[in-house]
Design a protein around this motif. Structure first.
Motif, PDB file in Angstrom:
ATOM      1  N   TYR A 234     -11.157  29.370  15.765  1.00 11.77           N
ATOM      2  CA  TYR A 234     -10.385  28.438  14.953  1.00 11.77           C
ATOM      3  C   TYR A 234      -8.902  28.681  15.202  1.00 11.77           C
ATOM      4  CZ  TYR A 234     -14.786  28.014  12.369  1.00 11.77           C
ATOM      5  OH  TYR A 234     -16.099  27.808  12.028  1.00 11.77           O
ATOM      6  N   MET A 235      -8.152  27.600  15.382  1.00  9.13           N
ATOM      7  CA  MET A 235      -6.701  27.708  15.538  1.00  9.13           C
ATOM      8  C   MET A 235      -6.032  26.968  14.395  1.00  9.13           C
ATOM      9  SD  MET A 235      -6.493  29.303  18.547  1.00  9.13           S
ATOM     10  CE  MET A 235      -4.795  29.090  19.054  1.00  9.13           C
ATOM     11  N   ASP A 236      -4.907  27.488  13.940  1.00 10.54           N
ATOM     12  CA  ASP A 236      -4.169  26.829  12.861  1.00 10.54           C
ATOM     13  C   ASP A 236      -2.675  27.030  13.084  1.00 10.54           C
ATOM     14  OD1 ASP A 236      -3.154  26.122  10.097  1.00 10.54           O
ATOM     15  OD2 ASP A 236      -5.307  25.988   9.735  1.00 10.54           O
ATOM     16  N   GLY A 237      -1.887  26.024  12.720  1.00  8.22           N
ATOM     17  CA  GLY A 237      -0.434  26.139  12.832  1.00  8.22           C
ATOM     18  C   GLY A 237       0.089  25.959  14.235  1.00  8.22           C
ATOM     19  N   LEU A 238      -0.599  25.162  15.057  1.00 10.08           N
ATOM     20  CA  LEU A 238      -0.139  24.960  16.436  1.00 10.08           C
ATOM     21  C   LEU A 238       1.256  24.351  16.485  1.00 10.08           C
ATOM     22  CD1 LEU A 238      -3.422  23.645  18.113  1.00 10.08           C
ATOM     23  CD2 LEU A 238      -2.252  25.782  18.624  1.00 10.08           C
ATOM     24  N   THR A 239       1.560  23.462  15.536  1.00  9.62           N
ATOM     25  CA  THR A 239       2.868  22.793  15.566  1.00  9.62           C
ATOM     26  C   THR A 239       3.984  23.675  15.002  1.00  9.62           C
ATOM     27  OG1 THR A 239       2.405  21.757  13.422  1.00  9.62           O
ATOM     28  CG2 THR A 239       1.839  20.504  15.400  1.00  9.62           C
ATOM     29  N   ASN A 240       3.640  24.851  14.487  1.00 15.04           N
ATOM     30  CA  ASN A 240       4.682  25.755  13.970  1.00 15.04           C
ATOM     31  C   ASN A 240       5.690  26.137  15.044  1.00 15.04           C
ATOM     32  OD1 ASN A 240       3.655  25.786  11.398  1.00 15.04           O
ATOM     33  ND2 ASN A 240       2.605  27.747  11.588  1.00 15.04           N
ATOM     34  N   ILE A 241       5.266  26.124  16.299  1.00 16.04           N
ATOM     35  CA  ILE A 241       6.172  26.554  17.369  1.00 16.04           C
ATOM     36  C   ILE A 241       7.404  25.662  17.473  1.00 16.04           C
ATOM     37  CG2 ILE A 241       4.332  27.615  18.730  1.00 16.04           C
ATOM     38  CD1 ILE A 241       4.672  25.151  20.654  1.00 16.04           C
ATOM     39  N   ASN A 248      12.457  25.254  21.788  1.00 11.28           N
ATOM     40  CA  ASN A 248      13.276  24.046  21.776  1.00 11.28           C
ATOM     41  C   ASN A 248      13.113  23.264  23.069  1.00 11.28           C
ATOM     42  OD1 ASN A 248      14.281  24.441  19.227  1.00 11.28           O
ATOM     43  ND2 ASN A 248      16.192  25.407  19.891  1.00 11.28           N
ATOM     44  N   ASP A 249      12.842  23.990  24.139  1.00 14.09           N
ATOM     45  CA  ASP A 249      12.559  23.369  25.435  1.00 14.09           C
ATOM     46  C   ASP A 249      11.156  22.760  25.361  1.00 14.09           C
ATOM     47  OD1 ASP A 249      11.703  22.828  28.041  1.00 14.09           O
ATOM     48  OD2 ASP A 249      12.899  24.452  28.887  1.00 14.09           O
TER      49      ASP A 249
END
Length: 349
Positions: A234-241, A248-249
């Motif tokens: 399970y993955m969570d918070g992928l968009t946190n990056i 930013n790149d």
């Protein structure tokens, strides 16, 4: 070489400042914000020494320095203090986990969600599937006097091979006896049941064989079983990056997302990590795609069995002390919840 107390103090201040701001740290910032008791000129000299020793790097676009992977490793090993979670954080974690106290899969999935929320990093959780596949046959195929191939075959037809290097010469007859003994003891057991059985107990009558099993065969046997055992990731918070300056790149962010979305590869990486709380920084990660990242994992237990791992992946600039404390608290709570309630953890593994 061992660093002087003054150098350690300066390095710790640089790491703390850079983790907090993501901005290169200069001597003026250190002199102004930290009570180091020395002049900016002395700080500059010490920073130059730390750079020569490989603990700091010097970005071309700035006069300040940033910590290297070597600095983060020193910080994790020697400088990092235990981070105490607040009472509110502990209460929130416990309440969210206990919503799914009778379903291990959902509880662990929720743990990944909580971890990503608190740390603002990408979190993951690995859990065993309900897999009743059983072992059918174990063999040890000789390659030369010091090498053999461990072969495991399951009833469903899964076959897994792993090369084993022995610390002394082993005869074909010894390999045959060991394989026969292991097959006798494990035939009909599920893969997860085999993981929890101590194979050393099976050959107590033969001291030499016991030693060989302990030193050479057991680690490979366990790894091979784990490889064969199906897992959910399970993955969570992928968009946190996207909230982190390191990503930013957009090309760098896209590469990160592509990497973690290759779940089969990422799962294999996690399976091969040691148990307990493990922190790998940058190039310490065996997978080259993780060379710009730090990965922190911890093992959780249910009814005394090691069942899976939870953790985070993010830039090397992360709050190692806080993240580690949150992960440890989560794994302890998963274990305690099932111990208290008698949850159906056995059925999950």
């Amino acid at each position: 070489m061992d660093l002087s107390e003054r150098k350690l103090k300066i390095l710790q201040a640089i790491i703390a400042d850079f983790i907090r701001t993501a901005e290169p740290v200069g001597s003026r910032t250190l002199s102004k914000n930290y009570d180091l008791g020395i002049s900016p000129a002395t700080i500059r000299n010490e920073m130059s020494d730390l750079e020569e020793l490989g603990y700091l790097t010097h970005p071309h676009t700035s006069s300040g320095r940033v910590p290297s992977e070597k600095a983060y490793r020193l910080y994790v090993n020697q400088m990092m203090n235990k981070h105490e979670l607040t009472i509110e954080q502990k209460s929130s974690i416990a309440a969210q986990l206990h919503e799914n106290v009778n379903e291990l899969e959902k509880m662990v999935q929720q743990a990944a969600h909580v971890l990503s929320e608190i740390t603002n990093l990408t979190a993951f959780a690995m859990t065993p599937r309900k897999d009743q596949d059983t072992l059918k046959y174990i063999n040890l195929l000789p390659v030369d006097d010091f090498t053999a191939v461990l072969m495991l075959v399951s009833e469903s037809g899964k076959v897994s091979n792993k090369a084993i290097r022995f610390d002394r010469a082993v005869s074909d007859e010894t390999l045959r006896i060991l394989a026969k003994t292991m097959t006798y003891n494990y035939r009909g057991k599920t893969l997860s049941e085999a993981l929890t059985q101590d194979i050393i107990e099976d050959v107590q009558s033969d001291a030499e064989a016991m030693g060989m099993l302990e030193r050479n065969i057991k680690p490979s046997f366990v790894k091979t079983l784990e490889d064969m055992l199906n897992v959910n990731l399970y993955m969570d918070g992928l968009t946190n990056i996207f909230s982190l300056p390191e990503y930013n790149d957009l090309d760098k962010a896209r590469m990160f997302l592509e990497m973690v979305n290759k779940k089969e590869d990422f799962t294999k990486t996690l399976i091969n990590r040691e148990n307990g709380v493990i922190i790998t920084i940058g190039n310490e990660n065996q997978d080259e795609s993780l060379s710009d990242c730090s990965v922190i994992t911890a093992t959780y237990h249910v009814n005394g069995k090691q069942l899976g791992k939870i953790g985070v992946i993010g830039p090397t600039r992360m709050q190692y002390d806080e993240v580690t404390s949150v992960i440890e608290y989560l794994t302890d709570n998963i274990s305690k919840a099932f111990m208290i309630t008698g949850g159906n953890g056995d059925d999950e593994g």
